[in-house]
Motif scaffolding. Structure first.
Motif, PDB file in Angstrom:
ATOM      1  N   SER A 174      68.100 103.744 110.603  1.00  0.00           N
ATOM      2  CA  SER A 174      68.485 104.682 109.553  1.00  0.00           C
ATOM      3  C   SER A 174      67.289 105.387 108.912  1.00  0.00           C
ATOM      4  CB  SER A 174      69.299 103.955 108.478  1.00  0.00           C
ATOM      5  OG  SER A 174      68.607 102.827 108.001  1.00  0.00           O
ATOM      6  N   ILE A 214      75.360 103.611 109.232  1.00  0.00           N
ATOM      7  CA  ILE A 214      76.296 104.487 108.522  1.00  0.00           C
ATOM      8  C   ILE A 214      76.196 104.276 107.019  1.00  0.00           C
ATOM      9  CG2 ILE A 214      78.746 104.977 108.137  1.00  0.00           C
ATOM     10  CD1 ILE A 214      79.147 104.084 111.125  1.00  0.00           C
ATOM     11  N   THR A 215      76.174 103.014 106.602  1.00  0.00           N
ATOM     12  CA  THR A 215      76.126 102.730 105.168  1.00  0.00           C
ATOM     13  C   THR A 215      74.739 102.979 104.571  1.00  0.00           C
ATOM     14  OG1 THR A 215      75.823 100.385 105.740  1.00  0.00           O
ATOM     15  CG2 THR A 215      78.049 101.105 105.172  1.00  0.00           C
ATOM     16  N   LYS A 242      73.623 114.224 105.931  1.00  0.00           N
ATOM     17  CA  LYS A 242      73.787 112.769 106.069  1.00  0.00           C
ATOM     18  C   LYS A 242      75.254 112.359 106.103  1.00  0.00           C
ATOM     19  CE  LYS A 242      69.394 111.590 103.795  1.00  0.00           C
ATOM     20  NZ  LYS A 242      68.987 112.986 103.523  1.00  0.00           N
ATOM     21  N   ASP A 258      75.061 106.884 104.089  1.00  0.00           N
ATOM     22  CA  ASP A 258      75.963 107.209 102.983  1.00  0.00           C
ATOM     23  C   ASP A 258      76.532 105.909 102.414  1.00  0.00           C
ATOM     24  OD1 ASP A 258      77.755 108.190 101.179  1.00  0.00           O
ATOM     25  OD2 ASP A 258      78.924 109.385 102.601  1.00  0.00           O
ATOM     26  N   SER A 268      77.097 110.442 109.183  1.00  0.00           N
ATOM     27  CA  SER A 268      77.754 109.146 108.971  1.00  0.00           C
ATOM     28  C   SER A 268      79.206 109.199 109.451  1.00  0.00           C
ATOM     29  CB  SER A 268      77.679 108.733 107.496  1.00  0.00           C
ATOM     30  OG  SER A 268      78.369 109.644 106.676  1.00  0.00           O
TER      31      SER A 268
END
Length: 288
Positions: free
Chosen positions: A44, A95-96, A55, A99, A59
């Motif tokens: 990331s 992904i987290t 972003k 975002d 995501s």
């Protein structure tokens, strides 16, 4: 005139070739989809730079890719390897990171990593990450609390997180009582059913929702049988020796069928389990 006849003849000759080659292409495409391997997840710290101001879009794309990867394995009846699960965990982490306010990957982590893979620590770690950002979202501490209670058998920790969830805005009114019940009783199928209903309501992926609905149906039957076993013990002073005793004793007309195809067993503590362990069996002919 002759030109049209010639073209018609060429088309008639090409038509069988088209269908033959089409079948070959789709067959090869299916083989490729069956053998697709877990990909590399870009860290990331790099993907944030590459995404620039997009972003959120990246995501979304990565989440769709992760769901598709899992779905392909399910469609073709393939058991996910540890490498596959590490890919899914790495993707959800990325992904987290991109975002951290995005709810869907946390829901997916809870639905897949716990119920499907048994990666409880990874699921809780991702949910804890979400807690830092989604500070008013009762669902995240609710999921963590349930994981501690149901999977990790830590009733005190489970009750602690459920109480945290109950104090957040818009949380269901049943949470405080549920937290107290977990702290005192623990290990009840009713709680799992209640939890799964919450997860299913938040799940948009139809394949995952279908699998969770099947699991919830099985747990509802287990909860019903546990209640009847408890009633049998209260009235007769001992547990039934076998599940069929509930029928012969007049407590139920017939034993509900385990949707996973297993047989119900009564444990010494009165809990009801199935020989299927609530795991779907592959079709011997199709492999699905």
């Amino acid at each position: 005139m002759w030109g049209r006849v010639f073209l018609l003849g060429v088309l008639l000759l090409l038509l069988p070739c088209y269908y033959y080659l089409g079948d070959k292409v789709w067959g090869q495409r299916e083989e490729v989809r069956r053998s697709i391997e877990a990909g590399y997840v870009i860290p990331s710290k790099y993907s944030r730079v590459l995404a620039l101001e997009y972003k959120g879009l990246l995501s979304d794309f990565l989440l769709l890719k992760t769901i598709t990867f899992f779905g392909e394995r399910v469609v073709f009846g393939q058991e996910l390897s540890q490498e596959d699960w590490q890919y899914i965990i790495g993707s959800l982490d990325a992904i987290t990171d991109l975002d951290p306010y995005f709810l869907d990957p946390y829901i997916l982590a809870e639905g897949l990593l716990t119920w499907e893979a048994g990666h409880y620590a990874d699921a809780n770690r991702l949910l804890e990450k979400g807690l830092e950002y989604r500070v008013n979202d009762w669902q995240l501490p609710f999921f963590i609390g349930f994981n501690h209670f149901f999977f990790l058998k830590d009733f005190e920790k489970g009750a602690e997180y459920l109480m945290m969830a109950s104090r957040l805005p818009n949380s269901p009114s049943f949470l405080p009582g549920l937290a107290a019940r977990i702290g005192y009783y623990g290990d009840k199928a009713h709680t799992a059913v209640m939890f799964l209903k919450g997860v299913i309501a938040q799940t948009s992926d139809e394949r995952l929702k279908s699998r969770l609905n099947l699991r919830m149906m099985a747990l509802e039957k287990a909860a019903l049988l546990e209640d009847l076993v408890q009633k049998y013990r209260e009235e007769r002073g001992s547990l039934p020796e076998k599940i069929e005793d509930l029928v012969s004793g007049g407590y139920i007309d017939q034993i509900p069928i385990d949707p996973y195809g297993g047989e119900w067993l009564i444990m010494k503590n009165g809990r009801v389990f199935s020989t299927s362990k609530f795991v779907e069996k592959l079709d011997e002919n199709t492999g699905n």
